[in-house]
Motif scaffolding. Sequence first.
Motif, mmCIF file in Angstrom:
data_model
loop_
_atom_site.group_PDB
_atom_site.id
_atom_site.type_symbol
_atom_site.label_atom_id
_atom_site.label_comp_id
_atom_site.label_asym_id
_atom_site.label_seq_id
_atom_site.Cartn_x
_atom_site.Cartn_y
_atom_site.Cartn_z
ATOM 1 N N LYS A 46 35.923 38.267 48.277
ATOM 2 C CA LYS A 46 36.279 39.675 48.510
ATOM 3 C C LYS A 46 37.708 39.788 49.050
ATOM 4 C CE LYS A 46 31.618 41.134 49.816
ATOM 5 N NZ LYS A 46 30.852 41.682 50.953
ATOM 6 N N VAL A 47 38.042 38.930 50.006
ATOM 7 C CA VAL A 47 39.383 38.969 50.603
ATOM 8 C C VAL A 47 40.450 38.706 49.545
ATOM 9 C CG1 VAL A 47 40.941 37.843 52.248
ATOM 10 C CG2 VAL A 47 38.580 38.359 52.915
ATOM 11 N N CYS A 48 40.247 37.661 48.756
ATOM 12 C CA CYS A 48 41.243 37.322 47.728
ATOM 13 C C CYS A 48 41.275 38.383 46.627
ATOM 14 C CB CYS A 48 40.956 35.943 47.145
ATOM 15 S SG CYS A 48 41.328 34.612 48.311
ATOM 16 N N GLY A 49 40.130 38.989 46.344
ATOM 17 C CA GLY A 49 40.112 40.079 45.378
ATOM 18 C C GLY A 49 40.988 41.228 45.845
ATOM 19 N N ALA A 50 40.905 41.534 47.132
ATOM 20 C CA ALA A 50 41.741 42.597 47.703
ATOM 21 C C ALA A 50 43.215 42.188 47.698
ATOM 22 C CB ALA A 50 41.292 42.924 49.122
ATOM 23 N N ALA A 51 43.495 40.968 48.097
ATOM 24 C CA ALA A 51 44.883 40.497 48.154
ATOM 25 C C ALA A 51 45.505 40.402 46.768
ATOM 26 C CB ALA A 51 44.953 39.143 48.851
ATOM 27 N N SER A 52 44.683 40.216 45.761
ATOM 28 C CA SER A 52 45.222 40.017 44.416
ATOM 29 C C SER A 52 45.882 41.263 43.840
ATOM 30 C CB SER A 52 44.142 39.490 43.468
ATOM 31 O OG SER A 52 43.189 40.494 43.198
ATOM 32 N N GLU A 53 45.657 42.431 44.422
ATOM 33 C CA GLU A 53 46.396 43.616 43.974
ATOM 34 C C GLU A 53 47.894 43.337 44.070
ATOM 35 O OE1 GLU A 53 45.472 46.406 42.455
ATOM 36 O OE2 GLU A 53 43.462 45.556 42.477
ATOM 37 N N GLU A 92 44.569 47.875 52.223
ATOM 38 C CA GLU A 92 43.381 48.728 52.303
ATOM 39 C C GLU A 92 42.140 47.964 51.853
ATOM 40 O OE1 GLU A 92 43.018 51.744 53.729
ATOM 41 O OE2 GLU A 92 45.095 51.429 54.323
ATOM 42 N N GLY A 93 42.285 47.199 50.795
ATOM 43 C CA GLY A 93 41.159 46.402 50.312
ATOM 44 C C GLY A 93 40.687 45.386 51.345
ATOM 45 N N MET A 94 41.630 44.733 52.002
ATOM 46 C CA MET A 94 41.259 43.742 53.015
ATOM 47 C C MET A 94 40.578 44.395 54.212
ATOM 48 S SD MET A 94 44.182 40.819 53.069
ATOM 49 C CE MET A 94 45.597 41.665 52.446
ATOM 50 N N LYS A 95 41.002 45.609 54.541
ATOM 51 C CA LYS A 95 40.382 46.312 55.670
ATOM 52 C C LYS A 95 38.933 46.694 55.363
ATOM 53 C CE LYS A 95 44.734 48.295 57.237
ATOM 54 N NZ LYS A 95 45.553 49.523 57.272
ATOM 55 N N LYS A 111 44.635 40.528 60.575
ATOM 56 C CA LYS A 111 46.051 40.166 60.720
ATOM 57 C C LYS A 111 46.734 40.105 59.358
ATOM 58 C CE LYS A 111 45.737 37.671 65.088
ATOM 59 N NZ LYS A 111 45.801 36.360 65.736
ATOM 60 N N MET A 112 46.011 39.570 58.362
ATOM 61 C CA MET A 112 46.552 39.538 56.997
ATOM 62 C C MET A 112 46.808 40.964 56.512
ATOM 63 S SD MET A 112 44.048 36.540 55.498
ATOM 64 C CE MET A 112 44.245 37.026 53.809
ATOM 65 N N ALA A 175 36.253 29.898 46.047
ATOM 66 C CA ALA A 175 36.039 31.316 45.765
ATOM 67 C C ALA A 175 36.760 31.683 44.463
ATOM 68 C CB ALA A 175 36.547 32.180 46.918
ATOM 69 N N PRO A 176 36.030 32.212 43.478
ATOM 70 C CA PRO A 176 36.638 32.494 42.172
ATOM 71 C C PRO A 176 37.884 33.384 42.234
ATOM 72 C CG PRO A 176 34.256 32.687 42.020
ATOM 73 C CD PRO A 176 34.588 32.501 43.475
ATOM 74 N N LYS A 177 37.866 34.427 43.043
ATOM 75 C CA LYS A 177 39.027 35.319 43.082
ATOM 76 C C LYS A 177 40.211 34.683 43.791
ATOM 77 C CE LYS A 177 36.607 39.509 42.126
ATOM 78 N NZ LYS A 177 36.137 40.792 42.571
ATOM 79 N N CYS A 178 39.957 33.743 44.687
ATOM 80 C CA CYS A 178 41.067 33.000 45.305
ATOM 81 C C CYS A 178 41.712 32.094 44.266
ATOM 82 C CB CYS A 178 40.574 32.189 46.501
ATOM 83 S SG CYS A 178 40.009 33.192 47.898
ATOM 84 N N GLN A 179 40.881 31.477 43.436
ATOM 85 C CA GLN A 179 41.410 30.630 42.372
ATOM 86 C C GLN A 179 42.184 31.468 41.354
ATOM 87 O OE1 GLN A 179 41.189 27.185 42.579
ATOM 88 N NE2 GLN A 179 40.509 27.900 44.580
ATOM 89 N N GLU A 180 41.652 32.648 41.021
ATOM 90 C CA GLU A 180 42.327 33.554 40.098
ATOM 91 C C GLU A 180 43.664 34.005 40.668
ATOM 92 O OE1 GLU A 180 41.677 38.103 38.635
ATOM 93 O OE2 GLU A 180 39.894 36.844 38.722
#
Length: 190
Positions: A46-53, A92-95, A111-112, A175-180
């Motif tokens: 979820k975190v990496c999915g948000a960061a990937s924006e 916003e996604g990370m929050k 913090k991120m 985590a798949p989205k972190c790898q993506e």
Amino acid sequence: MRRSLVATAAVAALALAGCSNGGSSGTSTTPTSGAASADAVAYMDKVCGAASEFAKIEKTAPKLDGTDSTKLKADMAAYMGQLADAFTKSAEGMKNVGPSPVSGGEEAVNKMAETFTSLGTVFSDAKTRVEQADSNDATGGLQAAGEAIAKLSELADPLRELKGVPELQKATQTAPKCQEMQRLNVTPTS
């Protein structure tokens, strides 16, 4: 001077392309034994999915035409706006990823998110400064853009806050989205 600022902005934007790999800095505090829990992997997904924006945006500055200062200013303002929007969406996604299954995880992700929010504000302010710059002298606008791009060093390792949370740091490896996100950040060779 204008070409120097454009070159600096372009080089910094290209450097950004390799900045978000989240864990290939060469040093790691991640334990080598045992796998991260499924809950930690799901959370980091979820975190990496948000960061990937942020990672999805075009990382090269627009081709700037120094002979048309009005177009130069408009293109750079648009680019600053794209960066501001991407950082803001990521923050916003990370929050909104929810509670961490690991102690200290929420604090690290908050913090991120603060870093992404800060960078969103920097680029939004730079966009405004570029738009307000005199069209006959775009140097002021380009300088604002260059200063904003220089702030990207704050994101050299967007997942650095996880160093104090080894299980989540380890979870980024599966985590798949972190790898993506890591694949999205391959630096172009040209």
